[in-house]
Design a protein around this motif. Structure first.
Motif, PDB file in Angstrom:
ATOM      1  N   GLU A  44       0.814  -1.213   0.000  1.00 39.74           N
ATOM      2  CA  GLU A  44       0.000   0.000   0.000  1.00 39.74           C
ATOM      3  C   GLU A  44       0.849   1.265   0.000  1.00 39.74           C
ATOM      4  OE1 GLU A  44      -3.228   0.622  -0.281  1.00 39.74           O
ATOM      5  OE2 GLU A  44      -3.584  -1.500  -0.650  1.00 39.74           O
ATOM      6  N   LYS A  45       2.057   1.189   0.537  1.00 40.34           N
ATOM      7  CA  LYS A  45       2.917   2.364   0.641  1.00 40.34           C
ATOM      8  C   LYS A  45       3.344   2.889  -0.733  1.00 40.34           C
ATOM      9  CE  LYS A  45       4.830   1.088   5.147  1.00 40.34           C
ATOM     10  NZ  LYS A  45       6.061   0.700   5.883  1.00 40.34           N
ATOM     11  N   VAL A  46       3.394   2.017  -1.719  1.00 41.77           N
ATOM     12  CA  VAL A  46       3.851   2.440  -3.043  1.00 41.77           C
ATOM     13  C   VAL A  46       2.741   2.414  -4.093  1.00 41.77           C
ATOM     14  CG1 VAL A  46       6.253   1.803  -2.683  1.00 41.77           C
ATOM     15  CG2 VAL A  46       4.656   0.087  -3.568  1.00 41.77           C
ATOM     16  N   ARG A  47       1.566   1.929  -3.722  1.00 43.54           N
ATOM     17  CA  ARG A  47       0.477   1.829  -4.704  1.00 43.54           C
ATOM     18  C   ARG A  47      -0.005   3.205  -5.161  1.00 43.54           C
ATOM     19  NH1 ARG A  47      -1.580  -2.840  -6.195  1.00 43.54           N
ATOM     20  NH2 ARG A  47      -3.475  -1.861  -6.985  1.00 43.54           N
ATOM     21  N   CYS A  48       0.286   4.245  -4.368  1.00 45.94           N
ATOM     22  CA  CYS A  48      -0.118   5.601  -4.771  1.00 45.94           C
ATOM     23  C   CYS A  48       0.666   6.083  -5.994  1.00 45.94           C
ATOM     24  CB  CYS A  48       0.062   6.575  -3.613  1.00 45.94           C
ATOM     25  SG  CYS A  48       1.759   6.711  -3.029  1.00 45.94           S
ATOM     26  N   SER A  49       1.720   5.326  -6.367  1.00 44.64           N
ATOM     27  CA  SER A  49       2.546   5.708  -7.521  1.00 44.64           C
ATOM     28  C   SER A  49       2.009   5.161  -8.835  1.00 44.64           C
ATOM     29  CB  SER A  49       3.983   5.205  -7.325  1.00 44.64           C
ATOM     30  OG  SER A  49       4.557   5.768  -6.172  1.00 44.64           O
ATOM     31  N   PHE A  66      -1.120   3.218 -15.102  1.00 43.22           N
ATOM     32  CA  PHE A  66      -0.413   4.465 -15.385  1.00 43.22           C
ATOM     33  C   PHE A  66       0.542   4.730 -14.238  1.00 43.22           C
ATOM     34  CE2 PHE A  66      -4.266   4.776 -17.885  1.00 43.22           C
ATOM     35  CZ  PHE A  66      -3.798   5.281 -19.097  1.00 43.22           C
ATOM     36  N   LEU A  67       1.829   4.892 -14.551  1.00 43.60           N
ATOM     37  CA  LEU A  67       2.858   5.070 -13.541  1.00 43.60           C
ATOM     38  C   LEU A  67       3.283   6.537 -13.458  1.00 43.60           C
ATOM     39  CD1 LEU A  67       3.030   2.041 -14.557  1.00 43.60           C
ATOM     40  CD2 LEU A  67       5.379   2.061 -13.724  1.00 43.60           C
ATOM     41  N   THR A  68       3.326   7.064 -12.233  1.00 44.70           N
ATOM     42  CA  THR A  68       3.873   8.396 -12.025  1.00 44.70           C
ATOM     43  C   THR A  68       5.389   8.323 -12.169  1.00 44.70           C
ATOM     44  OG1 THR A  68       4.187   8.114  -9.650  1.00 44.70           O
ATOM     45  CG2 THR A  68       2.014   8.889 -10.377  1.00 44.70           C
TER      46      THR A  68
END
Length: 242
Positions: A44-49, A66-68
């Motif tokens: 979950e810590k990196v899913r915002c990316s 889609f990747l930031t």
């Protein structure tokens, strides 16, 4: 070395690159890239990316991500290699971020001469539009300053003369008709209660003498506040009809 054509887009207010673009650039199957992304971004810590999405092909629905910039860097770090591709996209992400930041800067603070010129033109256009609006509003502002603190009430006929002085050519009867159509006055030329409550109008009673009797009459009057409000409203209405 082949020239890498970066394909970054803006989605939900963020600069992103599609998993389909990555698969195409790396010569991989898109399904394999999707599987890699789902393994790498299972925390979950990196899913915002990443931003999950779908696309349709030949009637079938497929996953797409889609990747930031952070998501892209994390993905590329995990698969190793492809340095030219990785740096081309990181540089493009950085360029787009800089461009977005410069959009919020005044022109004199923008380093790039072309972007600075574009920003100056935008600023000058806004300044000219504001000056034009101020000039158009000047008569109304002067009128407002005159009547804003006035305790005097005027009738609709007097207000029609004021409108004529401001370039709105309309007579008393036509003005009454217009105000009825605008649902400001009722059929009997008295204002709706909501406009009385907002202190735009007052209604005064007076008596006239007729043969052997007296008759009570009611007169609609505009307050100073109401004159400002109605002047602006009618001027806008006339501009739209021109």
């Amino acid at each position: 070395m082949n020239i890498i054509k970066t394909q970054i887009e803006n989605k939900d207010g963020m600069n992103v690159v599609s998993s389909r673009v990555i698969a195409n650039e790396l010569g991989k199957r898109h399904a394999d890239v999707v599987n890699q992304i789902e393994k790498i971004f299972n925390d979950e810590k990196v899913r915002c990316s990443i931003i999950p999405s779908n696309y349709t092909h030949n009637g079938n629905i497929y996953k797409e991500y889609f990747l930031t910039k952070d998501g892209f860097i994390l993905y590329m770090f995990n698969i190793q290699g492809y340095n030219d591709f990785k740096m081309a996209y990181i540089n493009e992400f950085n360029r787009m971020e800089t461009a977005l930041q410069e959009m919020s800067l005044p022109s004199y603070q923008i380093v790039d001469s072309i972007q600075r010129a574009k920003k100056w033109i935008e600023e000058e256009t806004v300044r000219q539009e504001q000056a034009k609006q101020l000039q158009e509003q000047k008569p109304l502002i002067m009128f407002a300053n005159t009547v804003a603190n006035s305790n005097d009430y005027i009738d609709i006929g007097t207000f029609a003369k004021l409108l004529n002085d401001k370039g709105v050519k309309i007579g008393r009867n036509k003005l009454f008709e217009m105000l009825r159509k605008m649902k400001i006055l009722m059929w009997n030329n008295q204002p709706y209660q909501t406009f009385i409550d907002q202190e735009y109008f007052v209604v005064k009673e007076y008596v006239i003498e007729i043969t052997h009797s007296e008759k009570l009459k009611i007169k609609t009057l505009l307050t100073g506040k109401g004159q400002i409000w109605l002047m602006e409203k009618i001027q806008k209405s006339f501009k739209r009809s021109i």
